[in-house]
Design an enzyme around this catalytic site. Structure first.
Site, PDB file in Angstrom:
ATOM      1  CG  ASP A 124      15.385  28.364 -19.280  1.00 25.35           C
ATOM      2  OD1 ASP A 124      15.384  28.465 -20.519  1.00 25.35           O
ATOM      3  OD2 ASP A 124      14.903  29.236 -18.546  1.00 25.35           O
ATOM      4  CG  ASP A 153      18.806  33.261 -12.220  1.00 26.75           C
ATOM      5  OD1 ASP A 153      19.630  32.458 -12.701  1.00 26.75           O
ATOM      6  OD2 ASP A 153      17.763  33.603 -12.802  1.00 26.75           O
ATOM      7  CB  CYS A 158      -5.185   3.340   4.919  1.00 31.51           C
ATOM      8  SG  CYS A 158      -4.621   2.670   3.338  1.00 31.51           S
ATOM      9  CB  CYS A 167      -1.237   3.491   5.344  1.00 36.98           C
ATOM     10  SG  CYS A 167      -1.620   1.757   4.998  1.00 36.98           S
ATOM     11  CB  CYS A 202      -4.736  -1.085   2.534  1.00 36.32           C
ATOM     12  SG  CYS A 202      -3.572  -0.965   3.909  1.00 36.32           S
ATOM     13  CG  ASP A 209      30.682  33.555 -17.432  1.00 35.11           C
ATOM     14  OD1 ASP A 209      31.640  32.761 -17.288  1.00 35.11           O
ATOM     15  OD2 ASP A 209      30.012  33.619 -18.480  1.00 35.11           O
ATOM     16  CB  SER A 212      25.201  31.843 -12.671  1.00 31.29           C
ATOM     17  OG  SER A 212      23.803  32.030 -12.783  1.00 31.29           O
ATOM     18  CB  CYS A 215      -0.923   0.008   1.218  1.00 30.30           C
ATOM     19  SG  CYS A 215      -1.981   1.460   1.318  1.00 30.30           S
ATOM     20  CE  LYS A 264      25.522  35.476 -25.807  1.00 38.68           C
ATOM     21  NZ  LYS A 264      24.357  35.934 -26.584  1.00 38.68           N
ATOM     22  CB  CYS A 299       4.573 -11.008   2.333  1.00 34.39           C
ATOM     23  SG  CYS A 299       3.248 -12.174   2.696  1.00 34.39           S
TER      24      CYS A 299
END
Length: 1026
Positions: free
Chosen positions: A726, A524, A82, A59, A79, A358, A322, A56, A499, A64
């Site tokens: 990005d 940033d 829960c 929870c 279950c 940089d 950066s 489960c 860059k 097994c």
């Protein structure tokens, strides 16, 4: 890597190094125990992937596989703890009611083709042990193996009891014996299962229960969960989207079948624009079909990985900051970001902060040195009093009750002292900035008298300085501080530096050599840590044994300080971050937005996610109607590469090993230490590595020619080819099959500054749009890249396609904004006279647009004001920045004319919103100004024409006036930006306005709207009696 005595500067050939001490060896991890089934007492066992079996996911109730499968096959399928319905797990057969899930793809078990007898045998054997005790002794585990909880993470297993192997320390709980029955029979199993269910409610804790059982069960549970949008909110939204799509199709059909014969040009232009808007809406709308939210459980993360008395098992994190130009990105802003990172709520030995300069500025270097000294006082203060946020500038300027929830008697006194310390720190930084404004003719000189190596910003060696860390001294309370490293990569004429993307890749390699943390946080310089537990929030996903394996990064939303109350230029961008990104999280994950993102290092290295057992591809060979051959995947994965290296041996093995090493060098570069680090999935630096050798390699990997003839920037790290690196970087990861996670904690994780000035805001949007145009024309365009393998989901591809196509919407948008004025000036319209029935199309379309917006705001929580500001700026940016981006992008592609972008200024005015009212002339202001004046002239001309021709012309005029006023209302924030604080238009704008007004006045005279349009007899011919 330890703090060095001075700055290390040099290139690969110069070998300029300093002596540093040995690195601290990693602490060994302890072996940990397994878990046992609460039902039968058997060991829970492993999944087909080698992880601990969890029946489960809600929870974490210990059960097994045989008990789990029996409950699904014969029981309630829920279950026991829960009452959540069990989902089918890989390796188990389907039962009635199971849903299709793409991650569970094992056909050999899915339909229960085989192994039935083996499972019954295993169940009977498990029950024999279950009658005796709650666990097995050491003799039952021949191999001594225990199921690891941390899948793909750190080595070591999760503890469930005291010790390993004997009954006194193991998890040993008595259970009531089940009724005797034939162990191997199905009836006996069912009888024992039913008996257990009946007695489960009456089985209380035994006196000899382990007191830590509750914590252990809690630690086994998932570290996060999805929170789907309520069906009462999302289902009406989806139905309206479908209805709007149908209405849109009917509307476009009507428009195509009803042309305006006396204004074919206007009609055709408007129809083309409307078709483009429809396509753009589809690309934007349907990726929001499956929005979700997420919750994290930080307490479970601590229970799982920070157990008392044991080594801290949280994963190390390298943080990258950066910066380029200290004049546009003030050192004080960068210092606050660094201080907030060093003070994060995370083990200090697990955090390393790398600052990329940089611009090779001595001002940045000296301010970072001052920051390191101030951190010795600031970091213990933050952790002692648990203050938020941990950037001093933001903390001391908060207009809130800072005494709330503070109970320490010395807090007020120490806060005053710390504020004074910070003010003195600010003065020192300001003095450095003032000094840097006058550059000496001979260049900058360091304190020891040597010239600053970065005096020539375009021709200088690589530089590394370790300020804090294991040997960098302690804070004022005697505690160790996180590592702080200054890095400036080598630059030489004739080399392409790419860059920001190139600077980030240099940081990846430096960190890979010095610390090699498995995860990396990218920020940033103006985005400080607003929530000190932000990294822990990300670890709830990246270190989760169930979902963490396939997660490439965790993206946090961007939040901003210093924005005016009305958010005139939609700087908060909440429609994107609170609506679009939630939608993408329900598909394959959000896009990477450039900052506030925690990466998995292996994903940045170009590796594919780990593969589990998959359903074989059905490629029929003609000999079997049901099964086929498995399609071969020729893409390399990390497991394959590790297996190849491990299998080498002998003379042939040496040769193959040499070839494999050469292939690695072609991929990662000619640094054997760095190549070795890429194969260490759990991170860390080899203990045998000499610190001096590591430093030499660190200088090597930031040399200007290191990336030549490698895959950096094409397949590895941040991807080159666009100024918006990005988008490309996240796109490549998703194409390899990774997924990303969108994390929105209640307290924003990071906050930054946004350009509140109109010109700065438009230049920022121009840079983003130009990057999208570059991607559109590149080989990585989502329209044609990444189809091989089919790992990028179609709705995710729609979203990426929309991020590259949206700038081109500026062309039809500009045309559509000018059409109202042309209609008013020419007395024509884009539509023929409509009947009552045809008017239903228009009413239905407008209603569907309004209802879609309302329902979208309802499930997302975005306010209507924020939505309206976003709509306004979409028009403002569309007819200015996006238009220029398309033109500049075409010039770059077709004519090779490159355009350099400028870094957005992060400086603040003494006045809170001084920048908001400052006027900065830019050519981006010309198109919106022109559109605004054209529509104002058109409105005046239309009203004058209606007055001249009588009341019968007012009816058709209302539609044209509404059309034109709609454009003017969208441009209202732009008009306020032009007026400035004094409500007067700047001279340059007045000149443009007069020029444009004169042109359209001449056009108006040519049209002559005041002259009567009807023709009558000529009085000169018929006389006075006409």
């Amino acid at each position: 890597m330890e703090a060095s005595a001075g700055l290390v500067a040099g290139s690969h050939n110069r070998n300029e190094l300093v002596v540093i001490h040995n690195h601290e060896e990693p602490k060994p991890l302890k072996n940990l125990d397994g878990q046992f089934c609460e039902i039968c007492g058997d060991q829970i066992g492993l999944t087909v992937e080698g992880d601990l079996f969890v029946a489960c996911n809600e929870c974490g109730f210990p059960a097994c596989r045989p008990c789990y499968e029996y409950e699904r096959r014969e029981g309630t399928q829920n279950c026991p703890q829960c009452k959540t319905r069990y989902k089918r797990l890989r390796g188990s057969p389907r039962v009635e009611g199971d849903e299709d899930e793409e991650d569970i793809d094992d056909i050999e078990y899915e339909f229960n083709i085989e192994h039935e007898q083996d499972k019954h045998k295993h169940s009977a054997e498990a029950m024999l042990y279950g009658k005796m005790s709650y666990g097995r002794g050491p003799e039952d585990d021949e191999n001594g193996r225990f199921p690891p909880v941390i899948a793909g993470g750190h080595s070591g297993e999760f503890p469930v009891g005291g010790g390993y192997g004997n009954g006194e320390h193991g998890l040993h709980k008595r259970v009531h014996p089940y009724p005797s029955s034939e162990a191997g029979s199905e009836g006996g199993w069912r009888e024992r299962m039913d008996d257990w269910k009946l007695q489960h409610g009456n089985l209380g804790p035994e006196p000899d229960d382990d007191p830590e059982m509750g914590l252990i069960d809690e630690a086994r549970q998932p570290l996060s969960r999805k929170v789907p949008i309520a069906s009462s909110k999302i289902n009406p939204y989806r139905m309206v989207i479908v209805a709007r799509l149908v209405i849109l199709a009917v509307f476009l059909r009507y428009r195509l079948l009803n042309p305006v014969h006396d204004a074919l040009g206007l009609w055709l232009t408007s129809v083309i624009c409307e078709i483009w808007f429809a396509v753009s809406w589809i690309l934007d709308q349907f990726p929001k079909w499956f929005p979700i939210e997420r919750e994290t459980y930080l307490d479970r993360l601590s229970l799982r990985y920070e157990r008392e008395g044991e080594p801290n098992m949280l994963a190390p994190v390298d943080v990258f900051v950066s910066t380029v130009d200290p004049l546009k990105e003030p050192p004080l802003v960068t210092s606050n970001t660094v201080l907030s990172i060093l003070a994060m709520d995370y083990p200090v030995e697990k955090i390393s902060c790398y600052v990329s300069d940089d611009g090779a500025s001595m001002l940045t270097f000296e301010s970072l040195s001052e920051t390191a000294e101030f951190a010795r006082k600031w970091v213990p203060f933050c952790k002692k009093f648990s203050i938020e946020p941990r950037a001093p500038e933001m903390y001391f300027t908060l207009k809130v009750d800072y005494l709330q929830d503070k109970v320490h008697p010395t807090f007020v006194k120490e806060r005053r002292a710390m504020k004074r310390e910070y003010e003195e720190f600010k003065v020192r930084i300001n003095a450095q900035v003032a000094k840097a404004s006058k550059v000496p003719l001979e260049g900058w000189i360091m304190q020891d008298g040597t010239p600053w190596p970065g005096n020539n910003t375009k021709d200088h060696p690589g530089m590394i300085q370790v300020f804090l860390g294991h040997s960098g001294g302690f804070d004022v309370e005697g505690h160790e501080l996180p590592r702080l490293v200054y890095v400036s990569r080598e630059k030489r004429p004739g080399f392409q530096h790419h860059k920001k993307a190139g600077a980030m890749n240099a940081l990846v390699r430096v960190a890979g050599v010095l610390t090699n943390a498995p995860f990396m946080l990218n920020l940033d310089c103006d985005h400080y840590v607003n929530n000190s537990k932000a990294v822990r929030e990300a670890m709830c996903f990246l270190m989760d044994p169930q979902i963490g394996k396939k997660v490439c990064y965790v993206q946090f939303p961007q939040r901003f300080d210093g924005i005016d109350t009305n958010d005139r230029y939609a700087n908060r961008n909440t429609v994107f971050f609170d609506i679009n990104m939630k939608g993408l999280d329900g598909i394959q994950g959000p896009v990477y937005v450039g900052t506030g993102c925690v990466f998995k290092r292996q994903a940045l290295y170009g590796y594919e996610p780990p593969k589990g057992p998959k359903r074989p591809k059905m490629i029929s060979c003609g000999c079997c109607p049901c099964f086929g051959r498995r399609r071969k995947n020729k893409k390399f994965s990390k497991n394959d590469m590790n297996g190849d290296v491990a299998a080498l041996g002998g003379a042939e093995g040496d040769k193959e090993h040499l070839m494999s090493e050469m292939n690695f060098e072609k991929t990662f570069g000619q640094s054997s230490i760095f190549v070795t680090s890429t194969l260490m999935e759990e991170g860390g630096v080899p203990p045998s590595s000499s610190p001096a050798v590591l430093l030499k390699e660190a200088i090597h990997v930031i040399s200007c020619g290191y990336e030549d003839k490698t895959e950096w920037g094409t397949e590895l790290g941040w991807i080159y080819g666009s100024i918006t690196e990005d988008i490309l970087t996240g796109f490549k990861m998703h194409c390899r099959g990774w997924r990303s996670i969108y994390c929105m904690p209640k307290r924003p994780a990071f906050k930054g500054s946004a350009p509140i000035n109109l010109s700065d805001r438009l230049n920022q949007v121009l840079r983003w749009a130009l990057g999208s145009v570059e991607i559109f024309f590149s080989r990585h365009s989502p329209l044609w890249y990444g189809y091989k393998g089919g790992k990028l989901k179609w709705l995710e591809r729609f979203a990426y396609a929309n991020t590259t196509i949206y700038p081109f919407t500026s062309i039809p948008l500009l045309a559509y904004c000018i059409l109202p004025a042309i209609c008013l000036l020419t007395d024509k319209f884009i539509m023929p006279p409509i009947s009552t029935f045809a008017s239903l199309f228009f009413i239905s379309l407008f209603m569907s647009i309004i209802v879609t917006g309302i329902l979208e705001l309802r499930w997302s929580g975005v306010s209507i004001e924020e939505w309206w500001r976003n709509e306004q700026f979409w028009v403002i940016g569309g007819i200015s920045a996006h238009l220029f981006a398309v033109v500049q992008g075409l010039l770059k592609i077709l004519a090779g004319i490159d355009t350099n972008f400028t870094v957005t200024s992060k400086a603040t005015d003494d006045d809170d919103f001084g920048e908001l009212y400052a006027f900065k002339w830019t050519t981006l202001l010309i198109p919106p100004t022109t559109v605004l004046i054209i529509n104002i002239v058109g409105v005046v001309a239309g009203i004058s024409d209606a007055i001249n021709n009588g009341y019968q012309s007012w009816g058709p005029l209302f539609g044209k006036l509404f059309f034109s006023f709609w454009v003017i209302v969208h441009l209202y924030p732009f008009l306020k930006g032009l007026m400035g604080r004094q409500n007067r238009t700047p001279t340059i704008v007045v000149i443009w306005s007069v020029l444009l007004a004169s042109i359209f006045s001449l056009l108006w005279v040519r049209i002559d709207p005041f002259v009567l349009k009807t023709k009558g007899p000529d009085t000169s011919k018929c006389g006075i009696n006409c």
